[in-house]
Write a protein that holds these residues in place. Structure first.
Motif: not given
Length: 66
Positions: A10-17, A19-31
């Motif tokens: 709900i709080d996430c706005e999809g900035h993507g920071a 995933a850039e800082l922790l790609p080992e545990a976070i990936e981004l979906d198509e949006w």
């Protein structure tokens, strides 16, 4: 004690920071919204996870004891 990452969609706005800082545990979906690995963080990633949590502009990412 192990920790795991949680994201509040709900709080996430999809900035993507995160995933850039922790790609080992976070990936981004198509949006551009994060998909967080539900498993506890591997040893050695806690410091990077804290940096990703701190970098979230909407405070949607947090750490929780596993």
């Amino acid at each position: 004690m192990a920790e795991k990452l949680l994201v509040n969609p709900i709080d996430c706005e999809g900035h993507g920071a995160c995933a850039e800082l922790l790609p080992e545990a976070i990936e981004l979906d198509e949006w551009g919204y994060p998909i967080v690995d539900p498993r506890p963080l591997p040893p050695g990633l806690e410091r990077h996870a804290r940096a990703a949590v701190s970098a979230c502009p909407t405070l949607a990412l947090r750490l929780q004891k596993a």
